[in-house]
Design an enzyme around this catalytic site. Structure first.
Site, PDB file in Angstrom:
ATOM      1  N   THR A  16     -35.595 -22.193  -1.059  1.00 44.36           N
ATOM      2  CA  THR A  16     -34.896 -21.870  -2.178  1.00 44.36           C
ATOM      3  C   THR A  16     -35.691 -21.347  -3.353  1.00 44.36           C
ATOM      4  OG1 THR A  16     -33.159 -23.532  -1.541  1.00 44.36           O
ATOM      5  CG2 THR A  16     -33.164 -22.919  -3.616  1.00 44.36           C
TER       6      THR A  16
ATOM      7  N   GLY B  83     -38.121 -31.245  -2.166  1.00 46.86           N
ATOM      8  CA  GLY B  83     -38.577 -32.503  -2.195  1.00 46.86           C
ATOM      9  C   GLY B  83     -40.028 -32.875  -2.356  1.00 46.86           C
TER      10      GLY B  83
ATOM     11  N   GLU C  12     -27.925 -27.342   2.585  1.00 48.03           N
ATOM     12  CA  GLU C  12     -27.702 -26.860   3.933  1.00 48.03           C
ATOM     13  C   GLU C  12     -26.267 -26.224   4.035  1.00 48.03           C
ATOM     14  OE1 GLU C  12     -30.771 -28.137   5.089  1.00 48.03           O
ATOM     15  OE2 GLU C  12     -29.681 -27.170   6.661  1.00 48.03           O
TER      16      GLU C  12
END
Lengths: 677, 677
Positions: A159, A198, A441
């Site tokens: 992303t 993350g 997702e």
């Protein structure tokens, strides 16, 4: 103040004790069934004793009082210490397995070990998997093992700041330089910064960067590249790498999500994952054979999300249900004693349907895992027909479980009144950790539209009498009825009604879409204008599936392996689930199916009876889910029900309560009070 | 990284510029109307320039990165500095008024000054008011002025650890000691600890303690007592006072809510508020004349909550709408450019109905304020008939505004996708600050049941042909119809349908209640068992009122004071609100009223048309609400729409990004990476 004892008693709250005595089934049988067998239940308990018994008091709440930076650093400590412990435990209990290490970094026990989640989450769940799934054998050997051992820490960087759902829109470039046999990774503008991975902030030293591949300025689609981002020894960002964390979020506060900008960063050609697509030394590009395996990965991830969300929902339900059995408020008649709030019918309506939802999604996920296993087996022998269907069903489950699950968690929090507003109740933390899945997702609305498009496509086939796959079989059974299904108040008729309604809503979406296209709109524009109805048809498609699955799981052949007492409880939950589902969707059902006033009255009555029947078993069912107190991490929801002493205990632990007077009194408050404004 | 410019441009995002150019009405007229006149709008702007222009960059977000303790101390600093500034501004702009000081401690501007709220909130809004409203002239002179000047800081201590809604259950005692002319305040057990009062933790040095009054062991109901809790000079807790904060909460993190235990603490008799009930020197108790004034206070507070919640909802709507005009994603047709996400129809459905909700509740509150003023006037001349009615309506408005408002804020947050998960979006903070009102001042379900009981009481009167008050007038108009109202697709018929449904639901609740009582259940038990239907009838009662009010406010005589262009926008919002309200309640409407498939199709069409019509005006309407950037405090929602540079800017401000490597790398992460697990 010495006149009141505030210690947490060693005993169980008498109201909870009574609830457990009054339950009409064997909790141990439920617990073993829920965990998939007595052996699994035993292992779970052994593992939990090992990992939770030495955590200090207040372990689960201390992150709420720390600065953002301290949350991160303490979380690295927590995960590093846990890693060593879990690995040793894996070797001891089940050598060669992965249920404990790395399983407990993301399974339900992780909620107790890492209440704010942790910065290795993406490394363990995605970086390792992607290398092992999409790397060549050499890459798996080189990077995969190092990653599994945590010798390197990675993340998955797809992303971008301005590009999410629409992966094709990603703007990071990877240009092949044949002179040096390298790729040049580059972030062309601010909007193309990687955003959200993350652990990227300050933890990972590698990133799996998703970028547009160019060879001699010819575009070859989106590929994945392993990019070192920090020095292995000093952890300093490497030259050309702009890296940091994205800032605080409403949940998952310790995940250390980061941003990444690349200024012509060079990596060897062999750092592109090449199990499928390949770039050869001379710059020749070999496209990937149409990889349907990606579908499977998506199905896998979405089933995991359904498991996670239903688990979090049931954690919240356990907390709220136990609290509702301990809390007393508002007598029914003036001057009577206050009843347990679980005896207010409106409170039951807040609690029990969420338990039913959690169980329904849990069982739906189990069913999906079974189909998944079959599908993988078939795929290995080259059979792929089940895939598209399964993909759509997994999307629908993901959307419904996260939408209903998150709304349910918040409803449950609100059902605990003021005390649920305290972070010590852990309800807000559970919500914060759950709700991210609404977006990641596949954002839920985007997925609904995708499902909706699949539905109208299937409808078109159905209308043209072409074969449609099994999960659209209800189109035919619904439409072959001469008139709308007759309401006979059976469970089957509830499911039939939902299917009929789903089919009709699909028909309407299909007709509106066709009408818009006939009036000259392009397919995309027409689909957008039909969006509301596509999404609604998609939702109903999912709902009938969950209802149908729940019915089969409870009343199908598996029932024979359970005692009559346990089956009775499950039928009660099933009844509650079916009735509430059809009532909640009555706005559409009534459009297509005639229910008399007596039918509607009877449904309302069934709802009330189902709530009443469930009442004596509510606490015991929650016990049966088997959440460890460390996992619940809630002063309202502990097994012993010592709610008020635990509330007080948590307040006393507040960092602010370690001093009688805060420093701002002398510097700001006192001057204000003396100022005579 | 130097190759990309990350500064926040001085220019406005071109997409937003275009939205503003394309709007079909005069935003300035809207803004003046919304603020209640051009003069008020001008003052608002002047005040905002004065209070916001000197705040440092990052002011609104820094609390997110601090420890819990630092949030508190910095908040005391913020409020102490603001107090001096606001008082001076009040004297300058409007001497003798209270709109700036203390008004800006809790009005919309406070959202910018104190994004985490502040520890003087309860002092200013409740402690001062209660003294002035319920104290004798001597008490007002002695305590009221000192409190207004902040010479003393107080709080309002009613709720206890185990006693909330049911005020009668409060267990703190105040025993009169005639020997010393004192009250002895005592907390008998842990459950009776005061819990939740704002500022009680470390800020207040006085508490208005609500306790059960006993004189010579005879109970005289619940009364209020001013109890000093901290030393005026040292701020140390006084002897017998056990005090601290209750711990972190999900929102309002700087409010410093506290707990309080009292161990036989003595206060002079004159510290009991005695405007109404009195204790004389010899221990004689004089009861309060039945005080209907309390009703007015409750109505007042609930109207404030409706104002607050609708404001917060519209703040969230402004942020999400502006962001949706800037964000581009998912082309309608492959290879087309990505559209603004506001052009996805499903996105419009997430945004525009919330704008309509916020406006509807805002206008309903305005209407209530008008009735409130009349009621106060009538009460002053001894006329109280309007009171019970108004009380019930204010409860209904409070419930609906907080329920819809909070759900709406979260829906809007989710509509902003991943970036809405960042605290820098401010959506989660707005939610946290709003959602407390779901519980305080009457928990929503408790209020719904209270409204439901009033409804069946009114229904009983109606059935017996006794007079019922105006707000139940629709019982008669609905029931005198020979058959269910005919659907003619007009606005009036939507309201009629909602009223007819509300009346029928009341009838059903009434009948079920009567049936249960006839079968031998006590009234209280029967009411509990009818709870679900009582609550639903109550909700519909509120909804028809909000719809009716909105219709009157938009199409009534006030319309003549507005331009045709502005009225056209308002009619568009009204249409959207009515259609969505009836669609959302179709599960009950269809039970009582026959709508054909064509009617339902036409409603869906009206919804889609209303969304389409509103599209060009969405950004401009949000501009018209006039939220200052400091108030919105959001990287996604600023007036200039520089979303991505602001996102980046906020990330760079993260405390963690001030160091390239965090300290846990050397101590925990590196050892883990070298450990070869």
């Amino acid at each position: 103040m010495s006149h009141i004892k505030k210690l947490i008693p060693k005993t169980v709250n008498p109201d909870l004790l009574k609830e457990r005595t009054d339950a009409e089934f064997n909790v141990e049988e439920f617990a073993a069934w829920w965990q998939g067998g007595q052996e699994k239940l035993n292992t779970k308990r052994e593992v939990e004793r090992a990992i939770f018994s030495d955590l200090e008091d207040g372990y689960g709440l201390n992150h709420e009082y720390m600065s953002h930076e301290d949350v991160y650093n303490s979380s690295v400590k927590k995960v590093a210490e846990a890693a060593v412990k879990l690995k040793a435990l894996q070797n001891k209990i089940n050598p060669g397995g992965n249920d404990i290490w790395p399983g407990l970094l993301y399974n339900v026990e992780s909620h107790g070990l890492f209440p704010a989640n942790h910065p290795l989450a993406t490394h363990i769940t995605m970086f390792v998997d992607v290398i092992n799934g999409q790397g060549t054998p050499e890459q798996v050997e080189k990077w995969g093992k190092a990653a599994e051992n945590c010798n390197i820490i990675g993340t998955y960087a797809q992303t971008e700041l301005a590009h999410g759902t629409n992966v094709r829109g990603i703007a990071t470039r990877a240009d092949f330089d044949p002179k040096t046999d390298e790729f040049v990774l580059h972030t062309p503008n601010l909007e193309a910064y990687k955003w959200w991975p993350g652990g990227l902030g300050h933890t990972a030293n590698h990133a799996m960067v998703v970028a547009q591949l160019y060879i001699a300025d010819v575009h070859h689609g989106v590929q994945m590249f392993i990019v070192p981002v920090r020095d292995a020894e000093t952890h300093m960002p490497l030259p050309g790498v702009d890296i940091g964390e994205v800032g605080k979020k409403l949940g998952m506060v310790a995940v250390n999500q980061g941003f990444l900008g690349l200024d012509n960063v060079r990596i060897p050609r062999t750092n592109m994952l090449m199990k499928f697509a390949k770039v050869e030394r001379d710059g020749t590009f070999k496209a990937s054979p149409a990889s349907r395996v990606n579908y499977l990965t998506m199905v896998y991830t979405r089933c995991l999300i359904v498991n996670l969300t239903s688990t979090l929902l049931l954690e919240a339900a356990t907390i709220a249900t136990r609290y509702s059995a301990v809390r007393r408020q508002s007598p029914f008649e003036a001057n009577q004693p206050e009843p347990q709030i679980i005896d207010h019918v409106t409170q039951r309506l807040k609690l029990f349907p969420e338990i039913a939802n959690g169980m329904a999604y849990h069982l739906a996920a189990e069913h999906m895992w079974e189909i998944y296993a079959q599908t993988v087996e078939e795929a290995n022998s080259g059979k792929f027909d089940r895939l598209p269907d399964m993909h759509i069903l997994s999307c629908a489950l993901k959307v419904l479980a996260t939408t209903d699950g998150c709304a349910g968690i918040e409803r449950l929090r609100l059902s605990t009144g003021g005390h649920g507003y305290l972070t010590a109740a852990n309800m807000s933390n559970i919500y914060g950790n759950a709700v991210a899945a609404y977006t990641y997702e596949g954002e839920n609305t985007v997925l609904l539209l995708q499902i909706g498009r699949a539905l109208v496509k299937a409808w078109a086939a159905f209308v043209e009498k072409k074969p449609v796959s099994a999960s659209y079989g209800y189109f035919a059974t619904s439409m072959q009825l001469k008139q709308s299904p007759k309401w006979d108040n059976s469970r089957q008729c509830i499911i039939q009604a939902l299917q009929y309604t789903a089919a009709q809503k699909t028909r309407i979406a299909f007709e509106n879409l066709a009408e818009r296209m006939a009036s000259g709109q392009s397919q995309g524009v027409a689909a957008n204008n039909t969006g509301i109805e596509l999404a609604r048809a998609a939702e109903l498609h999912g709902r009938q599936f969950v209802c149908q699955t729940f019915l089969e799981q409870v009343t199908g052949p598996k029932a024979q392996k359970r005692s009559a007492a346990l089956n009775k409880i499950l039928e009660n939950v099933l009844e509650l689930f079916l009735v509430q589902t059809v009532l909640n969707n009555m706005n559409d059902v009534l459009r297509f199916i005639s229910l008399t006033d007596a039918d509607l009255k009877s449904l309302q009555k069934r709802l009330e009876v189902a709530l009443e029947k469930f009442r004596p078993n509510a606490v015991a069912v929650c016990d049966g889910f088997g959440f460890h107190d460390r996992v619940l991490n809630s002063v309202l929801g502990s097994y012993d029900g010592n709610v008020y002493p635990r509330l007080f205990d948590s307040a006393k632990r507040s960092t602010m309560n370690q001093k009688p007077v805060q420093k701002s009194f002398e510097t700001y408050l006192k001057p204000l009070m003396k100022a005579n404004l």
